[in-house]
Design a protein around this motif. Structure first.
Motif, PDB file in Angstrom:
ATOM      1  N   GLY A  31       0.824  -1.204   0.000  1.00 34.88           N
ATOM      2  CA  GLY A  31       0.000   0.000   0.000  1.00 34.88           C
ATOM      3  C   GLY A  31       0.854   1.248   0.000  1.00 34.88           C
ATOM      4  N   PRO A  32       0.195   2.390   0.018  1.00 33.19           N
ATOM      5  CA  PRO A  32       0.949   3.646   0.063  1.00 33.19           C
ATOM      6  C   PRO A  32       1.580   3.854   1.435  1.00 33.19           C
ATOM      7  CG  PRO A  32      -1.394   4.073   0.233  1.00 33.19           C
ATOM      8  CD  PRO A  32      -1.249   2.599  -0.016  1.00 33.19           C
ATOM      9  N   LEU A  33       2.494   4.790   1.496  1.00 30.22           N
ATOM     10  CA  LEU A  33       3.087   5.146   2.785  1.00 30.22           C
ATOM     11  C   LEU A  33       2.002   5.666   3.712  1.00 30.22           C
ATOM     12  CD1 LEU A  33       6.273   6.970   1.512  1.00 30.22           C
ATOM     13  CD2 LEU A  33       6.199   4.779   2.715  1.00 30.22           C
ATOM     14  N   GLU A  34       2.238   5.523   4.985  1.00 26.95           N
ATOM     15  CA  GLU A  34       1.284   5.984   5.984  1.00 26.95           C
ATOM     16  C   GLU A  34       1.149   7.502   5.973  1.00 26.95           C
ATOM     17  OE1 GLU A  34       5.366   5.653   7.585  1.00 26.95           O
ATOM     18  OE2 GLU A  34       4.073   4.234   6.586  1.00 26.95           O
ATOM     19  N   GLU A  35      -0.007   7.966   6.398  1.00 26.38           N
ATOM     20  CA  GLU A  35      -0.193   9.408   6.539  1.00 26.38           C
ATOM     21  C   GLU A  35       0.845   9.909   7.539  1.00 26.38           C
ATOM     22  OE1 GLU A  35      -3.552  12.556   8.095  1.00 26.38           O
ATOM     23  OE2 GLU A  35      -4.214  10.607   7.397  1.00 26.38           O
ATOM     24  N   GLY A  36       1.465  11.004   7.233  1.00 23.32           N
ATOM     25  CA  GLY A  36       2.477  11.559   8.124  1.00 23.32           C
ATOM     26  C   GLY A  36       3.863  10.984   7.909  1.00 23.32           C
ATOM     27  N   ALA A  37       4.054  10.171   6.862  1.00 26.80           N
ATOM     28  CA  ALA A  37       5.370   9.563   6.618  1.00 26.80           C
ATOM     29  C   ALA A  37       6.466  10.613   6.463  1.00 26.80           C
ATOM     30  CB  ALA A  37       5.328   8.670   5.385  1.00 26.80           C
ATOM     31  N   PHE A  38       6.108  11.782   5.953  1.00 34.71           N
ATOM     32  CA  PHE A  38       7.098  12.833   5.722  1.00 34.71           C
ATOM     33  C   PHE A  38       7.169  13.843   6.861  1.00 34.71           C
ATOM     34  CE2 PHE A  38       6.081  11.147   1.548  1.00 34.71           C
ATOM     35  CZ  PHE A  38       7.344  10.871   1.076  1.00 34.71           C
ATOM     36  N   ASP A  39       6.533  13.538   7.975  1.00 31.71           N
ATOM     37  CA  ASP A  39       6.580  14.410   9.148  1.00 31.71           C
ATOM     38  C   ASP A  39       7.863  14.102   9.916  1.00 31.71           C
ATOM     39  OD1 ASP A  39       6.257  15.891  11.441  1.00 31.71           O
ATOM     40  OD2 ASP A  39       4.393  14.902  12.073  1.00 31.71           O
ATOM     41  N   VAL A  40       8.913  14.863   9.637  1.00 29.35           N
ATOM     42  CA  VAL A  40      10.213  14.569  10.242  1.00 29.35           C
ATOM     43  C   VAL A  40      10.189  14.686  11.755  1.00 29.35           C
ATOM     44  CG1 VAL A  40      11.562  15.116   8.193  1.00 29.35           C
ATOM     45  CG2 VAL A  40      11.114  16.899   9.864  1.00 29.35           C
ATOM     46  N   ALA A  41       9.324  15.524  12.291  1.00 31.03           N
ATOM     47  CA  ALA A  41       9.252  15.669  13.750  1.00 31.03           C
ATOM     48  C   ALA A  41       8.744  14.389  14.413  1.00 31.03           C
ATOM     49  CB  ALA A  41       8.351  16.843  14.124  1.00 31.03           C
ATOM     50  N   ALA A  42       8.024  13.561  13.659  1.00 34.98           N
ATOM     51  CA  ALA A  42       7.469  12.322  14.210  1.00 34.98           C
ATOM     52  C   ALA A  42       8.386  11.119  13.976  1.00 34.98           C
ATOM     53  CB  ALA A  42       6.094  12.054  13.602  1.00 34.98           C
ATOM     54  N   THR A  43       9.529  11.345  13.342  1.00 37.62           N
ATOM     55  CA  THR A  43      10.445  10.258  13.006  1.00 37.62           C
ATOM     56  C   THR A  43      11.720  10.389  13.832  1.00 37.62           C
ATOM     57  OG1 THR A  43       9.584  10.295  10.756  1.00 37.62           O
ATOM     58  CG2 THR A  43      11.635   9.110  11.103  1.00 37.62           C
ATOM     59  N   GLU A  44      12.117   9.308  14.448  1.00 36.33           N
ATOM     60  CA  GLU A  44      13.342   9.314  15.250  1.00 36.33           C
ATOM     61  C   GLU A  44      14.570   9.512  14.366  1.00 36.33           C
ATOM     62  OE1 GLU A  44      13.988   9.099  18.619  1.00 36.33           O
ATOM     63  OE2 GLU A  44      11.828   9.472  18.736  1.00 36.33           O
ATOM     64  N   PRO A  45      15.488  10.357  14.784  1.00 33.51           N
ATOM     65  CA  PRO A  45      16.711  10.530  13.991  1.00 33.51           C
ATOM     66  C   PRO A  45      17.668   9.362  14.199  1.00 33.51           C
ATOM     67  CG  PRO A  45      16.829  11.872  15.962  1.00 33.51           C
ATOM     68  CD  PRO A  45      15.451  11.238  15.951  1.00 33.51           C
ATOM     69  N   LEU A  46      18.460   9.104  13.178  1.00 34.28           N
ATOM     70  CA  LEU A  46      19.555   8.156  13.331  1.00 34.28           C
ATOM     71  C   LEU A  46      20.619   8.821  14.202  1.00 34.28           C
ATOM     72  CD1 LEU A  46      20.025   6.985   9.621  1.00 34.28           C
ATOM     73  CD2 LEU A  46      18.834   5.767  11.463  1.00 34.28           C
ATOM     74  N   SER A  47      21.387   8.027  14.903  1.00 37.70           N
ATOM     75  CA  SER A  47      22.515   8.608  15.626  1.00 37.70           C
ATOM     76  C   SER A  47      23.498   9.126  14.582  1.00 37.70           C
ATOM     77  CB  SER A  47      23.201   7.560  16.506  1.00 37.70           C
ATOM     78  OG  SER A  47      23.897   6.629  15.691  1.00 37.70           O
ATOM     79  N   PRO A  48      24.271  10.153  14.914  1.00 37.63           N
ATOM     80  CA  PRO A  48      25.258  10.647  13.944  1.00 37.63           C
ATOM     81  C   PRO A  48      26.197   9.535  13.462  1.00 37.63           C
ATOM     82  CG  PRO A  48      25.038  12.206  15.745  1.00 37.63           C
ATOM     83  CD  PRO A  48      24.249  10.976  16.130  1.00 37.63           C
ATOM     84  N   GLU A  49      26.568   8.635  14.361  1.00 35.18           N
ATOM     85  CA  GLU A  49      27.466   7.537  13.981  1.00 35.18           C
ATOM     86  C   GLU A  49      26.806   6.613  12.961  1.00 35.18           C
ATOM     87  OE1 GLU A  49      28.393   9.372  17.706  1.00 35.18           O
ATOM     88  OE2 GLU A  49      26.597   8.211  17.250  1.00 35.18           O
ATOM     89  N   GLN A  50      25.550   6.261  13.208  1.00 36.84           N
ATOM     90  CA  GLN A  50      24.848   5.371  12.277  1.00 36.84           C
ATOM     91  C   GLN A  50      24.621   6.068  10.934  1.00 36.84           C
ATOM     92  OE1 GLN A  50      21.115   3.728  13.637  1.00 36.84           O
ATOM     93  NE2 GLN A  50      20.817   2.579  11.757  1.00 36.84           N
ATOM     94  N   LEU A  51      24.204   7.329  10.964  1.00 42.65           N
ATOM     95  CA  LEU A  51      23.968   8.077   9.730  1.00 42.65           C
ATOM     96  C   LEU A  51      25.234   8.119   8.881  1.00 42.65           C
ATOM     97  CD1 LEU A  51      22.238   9.895   7.891  1.00 42.65           C
ATOM     98  CD2 LEU A  51      22.944  11.830   9.325  1.00 42.65           C
TER      99      LEU A  51
END
Length: 140
Positions: free
Chosen positions: A107-127
């Motif tokens: 299916g399509p991505l979930e509503e809010g998929a592009f809401d960066v405030a709702a997405t946990e950041p990767l650690s700088p090391e992992q990124l």
């Protein structure tokens, strides 16, 4: 978006590819592992039809090059290529790898998929580790 073209790192991610027509950034807050944004880096355009034939061929070829590398690194079942521009009117493509265990498989991505405030950041090391792996694949 025009102002961030050429930056090695932005609040949204880390550059992994710098081509003639496009650059790509691995997202620091990915809605799926490997989420990458490919940005047209020529003049300002909002829509693909604004590109000349040469620009279009070059841009889409580089988008495909980045997509292959993301596919090789993250092994998704499906890769979504999304050209939206509703929030940021500059030509760019969201490459969203869809893994086998995707919560919205088929299916399509979930509503809010592009809401960066709702997405946990990767650690700088992992990124930075993931970015280096992707860069290495793009160079090969």
């Amino acid at each position: 978006m025009c102002a961030t073209v050429g930056a090695d790192e932005t609040p949204h991610g880390v550059r992994v590819f710098d081509g003639r027509w496009a650059e790509a950034n691995l997202a620091s807050r990915p809605m799926r592992a490997g989420y990458t944004v490919v940005i047209f880096k020529g003049r300002h355009v909002a829509e693909p039809w604004e590109l000349s034939a040469e620009e279009a061929a070059g841009f889409w070829s580089e988008v495909a090059h980045v997509a292959r590398a993301v596919e090789d690194c993250y092994r998704p079942v499906k890769m979504n290529w999304l050209s939206l521009g509703n929030g940021v009117p500059h030509l760019h493509v969201h490459l969203v790898p869809r893994p086998l265990d995707d919560q919205r498989a088929g299916g399509p991505l979930e509503e809010g998929a592009f809401d960066v405030a709702a997405t946990e950041p990767l650690s700088p090391e992992q990124l930075h580790a993931e970015a280096e792996t992707l860069r290495a694949r793009l160079r090969s």
